[in-house]
Design a protein around this motif. Sequence first.
Motif, PDB file in Angstrom:
ATOM      1  N   PRO A 218       0.829  -1.214   0.000  1.00  0.00           N
ATOM      2  CA  PRO A 218       0.000   0.000   0.000  1.00  0.00           C
ATOM      3  C   PRO A 218       0.863   1.263   0.000  1.00  0.00           C
ATOM      4  O   PRO A 218       1.930   1.302   0.607  1.00  0.00           O
ATOM      5  CB  PRO A 218      -0.795  -0.121   1.306  1.00  0.00           C
ATOM      6  CG  PRO A 218      -0.746  -1.570   1.666  1.00  0.00           C
ATOM      7  CD  PRO A 218       0.575  -2.063   1.166  1.00  0.00           C
ATOM      8  N   MET A 219       0.402   2.279  -0.680  1.00  0.00           N
ATOM      9  CA  MET A 219       1.133   3.535  -0.746  1.00  0.00           C
ATOM     10  C   MET A 219       0.904   4.361   0.517  1.00  0.00           C
ATOM     11  O   MET A 219      -0.059   4.153   1.248  1.00  0.00           O
ATOM     12  CB  MET A 219       0.702   4.319  -1.984  1.00  0.00           C
ATOM     13  CG  MET A 219       1.075   3.658  -3.297  1.00  0.00           C
ATOM     14  SD  MET A 219       0.506   4.600  -4.735  1.00  0.00           S
ATOM     15  CE  MET A 219      -1.256   4.294  -4.635  1.00  0.00           C
ATOM     16  N   GLN A 220       1.799   5.297   0.757  1.00  0.00           N
ATOM     17  CA  GLN A 220       1.702   6.167   1.917  1.00  0.00           C
ATOM     18  C   GLN A 220       0.462   7.053   1.811  1.00  0.00           C
ATOM     19  O   GLN A 220       0.128   7.558   0.740  1.00  0.00           O
ATOM     20  CB  GLN A 220       2.966   7.036   2.012  1.00  0.00           C
ATOM     21  CG  GLN A 220       3.088   7.844   3.291  1.00  0.00           C
ATOM     22  CD  GLN A 220       3.485   6.988   4.483  1.00  0.00           C
ATOM     23  OE1 GLN A 220       3.784   5.808   4.329  1.00  0.00           O
ATOM     24  NE2 GLN A 220       3.476   7.580   5.671  1.00  0.00           N
ATOM     25  N   ASP A 221      -0.207   7.228   2.954  1.00  0.00           N
ATOM     26  CA  ASP A 221      -1.376   8.115   3.058  1.00  0.00           C
ATOM     27  C   ASP A 221      -2.527   7.693   2.144  1.00  0.00           C
ATOM     28  O   ASP A 221      -3.295   8.535   1.659  1.00  0.00           O
ATOM     29  CB  ASP A 221      -0.983   9.566   2.752  1.00  0.00           C
ATOM     30  CG  ASP A 221       0.043  10.109   3.738  1.00  0.00           C
ATOM     31  OD1 ASP A 221       0.024   9.673   4.907  1.00  0.00           O
ATOM     32  OD2 ASP A 221       0.858  10.954   3.338  1.00  0.00           O
ATOM     33  N   VAL A 222      -2.658   6.393   1.897  1.00  0.00           N
ATOM     34  CA  VAL A 222      -3.747   5.854   1.081  1.00  0.00           C
ATOM     35  C   VAL A 222      -4.547   4.861   1.923  1.00  0.00           C
ATOM     36  O   VAL A 222      -3.977   3.960   2.539  1.00  0.00           O
ATOM     37  CB  VAL A 222      -3.216   5.157  -0.190  1.00  0.00           C
ATOM     38  CG1 VAL A 222      -4.357   4.482  -0.954  1.00  0.00           C
ATOM     39  CG2 VAL A 222      -2.500   6.156  -1.087  1.00  0.00           C
TER      40      VAL A 222
END
Length: 337
Positions: A218-222
């Motif tokens: 998962p990507m950051q801040d998602v």
Amino acid sequence: MSFQGISLEELEELEQELLGLGETRLGSLSYSKIEVYEAMHRQLEAIVQEDEDYCAYYTFIKKKLVSYLLRYGAPVSGSDRTIYEDSEKVLKKVLSYDSQNPIAAYRLGFLAYRSGAFSDAAAYLQQALNSQTFYTDERYLLNAEQINRAVLYITNCALHPAIQGEVPAMDFMATAEHATSLSTQLCYNDGMLKSQAYRITTPFGSVLCSKEESVEAPMQDVISLKFNKFGAVLTYNGISEKMAPVQANLLRYLLVKTRKGQTATPLALKDYFLFTHVVTGVPEETFLLVMAEVKQILMEMEIPSAIQTAEDEDYGFYFDGSMPFVVIDRVDEELSL
């Protein structure tokens, strides 16, 4: 839980108590509701034989039972074999209450296919496609991807035994020189099934992908919400939290379906928070309770507030679009939102 000796009225009271309780992260409360509805169904099945006035109530409870079994009846833990057996048992229960239910037959076909029971798989999948032509409840119809996958599964159910020599090759217009082409077709079909097994939905739309593509970090801040054989997992900035099916389904609906002016309400989500027979209308208290649980999980995971309350609508909530999100579903297990 045993309900022997408990009257229908007492079961109705217990139903109301359960609807007023919060849900655990693993969804154990949903299993309790299923047990109550099964007990109510057994009693009403006998009552309608003597009193036709109860027919509508009997039908109503049966529909609730089917909905809960399909949405919340799947096991949340266990070995692959245990999960398979428990899932199969739940889906066969659904067909015992609703014999033409397309999605239940489809899921049984999918499970049978994965276990190598190709004859059973083909029968269930064909039943699902047949029911699709006349079944009236849109909630349990197959979506376009599931219809395509059913056709591929059925084709493979014929190819597997033909290639293995378990049936006369002529039954499939195949002779020795065609064996390679059969294997090629099987590999192609399997590749298609695997490459489109998952759906990834973001604010920009949805795409189909393989299992491997669905497990990218998962990507950051998602906000990442992934549905799997155990239920659902919410992930944000390296922190993951299991969610009960009812909580996860509500969050998915908020992310995918709502915006300002198009809110999640008890009425819009009547298939998740079903009408009760003894309380008129949608149970707003239950809806608000689960909504509060979802918001509590988001807060505990330090996810910035993105679920807003509608100013001009009672019990209305929506996702304001301020956060990027990813929702990952397995196509074979999708239900209509």
